[in-house]
Structure formats: C-alpha cells, structure tokens
Design a protein around this motif. Sequence first.
Motif, PDB file in Angstrom:
ATOM      1  N   PRO A   6       0.809  -1.233   0.000  1.00  0.00           N
ATOM      2  CA  PRO A   6       0.000   0.000   0.000  1.00  0.00           C
ATOM      3  C   PRO A   6       0.842   1.282   0.000  1.00  0.00           C
ATOM      4  O   PRO A   6       0.500   2.249  -0.672  1.00  0.00           O
ATOM      5  CB  PRO A   6      -0.839  -0.132   1.278  1.00  0.00           C
ATOM      6  CG  PRO A   6      -0.999  -1.606   1.449  1.00  0.00           C
ATOM      7  CD  PRO A   6       0.350  -2.169   1.051  1.00  0.00           C
ATOM      8  N   ASN A  41      -7.435  -4.249  -5.682  1.00  0.00           N
ATOM      9  CA  ASN A  41      -8.411  -3.193  -6.003  1.00  0.00           C
ATOM     10  C   ASN A  41      -9.443  -3.796  -6.953  1.00  0.00           C
ATOM     11  O   ASN A  41      -9.126  -4.745  -7.651  1.00  0.00           O
ATOM     12  CB  ASN A  41      -7.731  -2.024  -6.723  1.00  0.00           C
ATOM     13  CG  ASN A  41      -6.409  -1.620  -6.084  1.00  0.00           C
ATOM     14  OD1 ASN A  41      -5.365  -1.738  -6.689  1.00  0.00           O
ATOM     15  ND2 ASN A  41      -6.479  -1.166  -4.845  1.00  0.00           N
ATOM     16  N   GLY A  66     -14.934  -2.110   3.385  1.00  0.00           N
ATOM     17  CA  GLY A  66     -13.573  -2.498   2.987  1.00  0.00           C
ATOM     18  C   GLY A  66     -12.940  -1.473   2.071  1.00  0.00           C
ATOM     19  O   GLY A  66     -12.988  -1.589   0.850  1.00  0.00           O
ATOM     20  N   TYR A  68      -9.635  -0.635   1.909  1.00  0.00           N
ATOM     21  CA  TYR A  68      -8.281  -1.039   1.500  1.00  0.00           C
ATOM     22  C   TYR A  68      -7.477   0.234   1.250  1.00  0.00           C
ATOM     23  O   TYR A  68      -7.282   1.020   2.180  1.00  0.00           O
ATOM     24  CB  TYR A  68      -8.335  -2.023   0.328  1.00  0.00           C
ATOM     25  CG  TYR A  68      -6.978  -2.567  -0.072  1.00  0.00           C
ATOM     26  CD1 TYR A  68      -6.602  -2.623  -1.410  1.00  0.00           C
ATOM     27  CD2 TYR A  68      -6.040  -2.968   0.888  1.00  0.00           C
ATOM     28  CE1 TYR A  68      -5.349  -3.091  -1.791  1.00  0.00           C
ATOM     29  CE2 TYR A  68      -4.776  -3.433   0.511  1.00  0.00           C
ATOM     30  CZ  TYR A  68      -4.437  -3.483  -0.836  1.00  0.00           C
ATOM     31  OH  TYR A  68      -3.193  -3.934  -1.213  1.00  0.00           O
ATOM     32  N   CYS A  69      -7.076   0.523  -0.011  1.00  0.00           N
ATOM     33  CA  CYS A  69      -6.255   1.726  -0.259  1.00  0.00           C
ATOM     34  C   CYS A  69      -7.070   2.876  -0.852  1.00  0.00           C
ATOM     35  O   CYS A  69      -6.511   3.922  -1.195  1.00  0.00           O
ATOM     36  CB  CYS A  69      -5.096   1.381  -1.177  1.00  0.00           C
ATOM     37  SG  CYS A  69      -3.942   0.223  -0.418  1.00  0.00           S
ATOM     38  N   GLU A  90     -13.066   0.739   7.259  1.00  0.00           N
ATOM     39  CA  GLU A  90     -11.785   0.030   7.134  1.00  0.00           C
ATOM     40  C   GLU A  90     -11.231  -0.239   8.530  1.00  0.00           C
ATOM     41  O   GLU A  90     -11.075   0.700   9.313  1.00  0.00           O
ATOM     42  CB  GLU A  90     -10.801   0.883   6.338  1.00  0.00           C
ATOM     43  CG  GLU A  90      -9.387   0.312   6.244  1.00  0.00           C
ATOM     44  CD  GLU A  90      -9.341  -1.125   5.760  1.00  0.00           C
ATOM     45  OE1 GLU A  90      -9.850  -1.389   4.650  1.00  0.00           O
ATOM     46  OE2 GLU A  90      -8.836  -1.988   6.491  1.00  0.00           O
ATOM     47  N   ASN A  95      -3.917   0.413   6.535  1.00  0.00           N
ATOM     48  CA  ASN A  95      -4.599   0.655   5.252  1.00  0.00           C
ATOM     49  C   ASN A  95      -5.345   1.988   5.281  1.00  0.00           C
ATOM     50  O   ASN A  95      -5.362   2.721   4.287  1.00  0.00           O
ATOM     51  CB  ASN A  95      -5.573  -0.490   4.944  1.00  0.00           C
ATOM     52  CG  ASN A  95      -4.854  -1.799   4.672  1.00  0.00           C
ATOM     53  OD1 ASN A  95      -3.639  -1.833   4.495  1.00  0.00           O
ATOM     54  ND2 ASN A  95      -5.602  -2.894   4.649  1.00  0.00           N
ATOM     55  N   HIS A 142     -15.118  -6.328   1.294  1.00  0.00           N
ATOM     56  CA  HIS A 142     -14.278  -6.615   2.460  1.00  0.00           C
ATOM     57  C   HIS A 142     -14.059  -8.118   2.576  1.00  0.00           C
ATOM     58  O   HIS A 142     -14.154  -8.833   1.557  1.00  0.00           O
ATOM     59  CB  HIS A 142     -14.868  -5.969   3.720  1.00  0.00           C
ATOM     60  CG  HIS A 142     -16.289  -6.342   4.038  1.00  0.00           C
ATOM     61  ND1 HIS A 142     -17.196  -6.767   3.086  1.00  0.00           N
ATOM     62  CD2 HIS A 142     -16.958  -6.324   5.233  1.00  0.00           C
ATOM     63  CE1 HIS A 142     -18.349  -6.994   3.692  1.00  0.00           C
ATOM     64  NE2 HIS A 142     -18.235  -6.742   4.978  1.00  0.00           N
TER      65      HIS A 142
END
Length: 214
Positions: A6, A41, A66, A68-69, A90, A95, A142
């Motif tokens: 990430p 992604n 979820g 993530y990035c 998140e 993250n 997620h």
Amino acid sequence: TQSTRPQRMLAAVQKNATRGDPRSVVKAIDQFCRQKEWAMNVGDEKGCILDSVVSEVNPATVLELGTYCGYSTVRIASLLPPHAKLITLEFNPDNAVIARQVIAWAGLEDKIQLVEGASGDWIPKMKEEFGVKTFDLVFLDHWKDRYLPDTKLMEECGLLRKGSILLADNVICPGTPDYLEYVRNSPRYKSQYFKSHLEYTKVEDGLEKSVFLG
Ligand SMILES: Nc1ncnc2c1ncn2[C@@H]1O[C@H](/C=C/CNC(=O)c2cc([N+](=O)[O-])cc(O)c2O)[C@@H](O)[C@H]1O
Ligand SMILES: [Mg+2]
C-alpha cells in the motif's frame, strides 16, 4: 525499513497522478497494479461496471465495506452528485492511513468519510453516529465471509429501503457462495450477475447487483 505494498501504491499515485484529479488517481493505481505489483483493487475492468451502476443509481448516500487503499472509494466518489456522501469502513489502521492520503490526493475529502473500525461494530451505529437513514448504494468488498452477515445486519438495522442497491465484488473469485445463494434465492432481492475478470488477470470473476425489494 521495508515499505509495504500500500505504501508503494500511494507513492505511485503521488508520483504519477495529478492532485485533485480523481480519474488520474484511478489510472495511476491501475498502471501500478498492471506494471509493478498486483493488488486487490476492484480494478479497471470491473471498475467500468461499478461506474455504470453508480451512474445509473446516482446515489445520495453510499456505504463501502472495505476501503483497503481507497481505489474504489475514489472511483465511486468521483461520480457522485454534489452533496452526496460516501461512508467507507476500514478496520486495518495501516490501510486507513494510506487510503486517507489517496482520497486527499484525489481531492475528495468532502465527499468521503473514512471510518476506522469493523463493519459489524459500525453498521448498528450508522444512524446515531452519522445521521444516515438508509443507503442508496452499498459496495461490498471486504472479507468475503462478512458479506452475508453484514447484509443481514444492514436489513435488521433498517439501513436498506425499497430500491437500495447492493453491489458485491468477488462473487466468483475468491467467491462468496453463502452471500450469492442468499441474494439469489431470497424473495427480498432481485439479483443480477455482471460477468467480468479478477482485477488485472484473465481469471473469471464478477459483480453481483442486488436490489432490495423491501
Ligand atoms: N469487517 C470489516 N470491516 C472493515 N474493514 C474490513 C472488514 N473486513 C475486511 N476489511 C478490510 O477490507 C479489506 C479487505 C478486503 C478483502 N478482499 C479480498 O480478500 C480480495 C481478494 C482478492 N483475491 O484474492 O484475488 C481479490 C479481491 O478483489 C478482493 O477484494 C482490507 O483492507 C481489510 O482491512
Ligand atoms: Mg475485491
């Protein structure tokens, strides 16, 4: 010390994307994942399906499970009408740190509220904490074994209204069999499968779009 994926993804955004230009952020992440390192992604192919559903629904309230990035967070938020709000959950703090910077680089802080914590804890608090009545669109991306319990939790907490749309990533790969069985067989949903490929690969995957019938 060794950087994380990430962190390297964020560096690619800051190097190759234009500040305040969400589509250039999306493009920079896709380029990084195709040319440098695969990452989970939703990606550009399924991303186009996501774009078409967001544009069709034109939601005022969106929930993403979820972050993530922040790739799909930015992709969705870039298509929202003015005053529309996206809440993204998140629970991994590392993250979340990256996603906040990706969201900031895209210039979308005003449309996006990133909440750190577990979906199971936050879904019951959505109304009181964020003044949300119901969500027009929910994007599920997620842990795959959380899709079904969280969907049932959203029903129980009255966060879905007649016409709310659930859009779920990875229903084939890695797969969410119990969720798929539920939304495809429950009389409370009308479901549709959008066949595609696992991000940045030729492996089959797809998105499941389910309308809550109330
Ligand atoms: N209950 C919860 N509340 C809040 N945040 C949560 C959460 N459960 C997981 N998260 C967060 O959501 C992300 C997990 C995504 C799982 N996707 C995946 O595992 C995944 C895997 C593949 N794959 O293996 O090919 C492809 C994909 O597109 C994928 O989305 C992580 O950032 C994690 O911290
Ligand atoms: Mg996914």
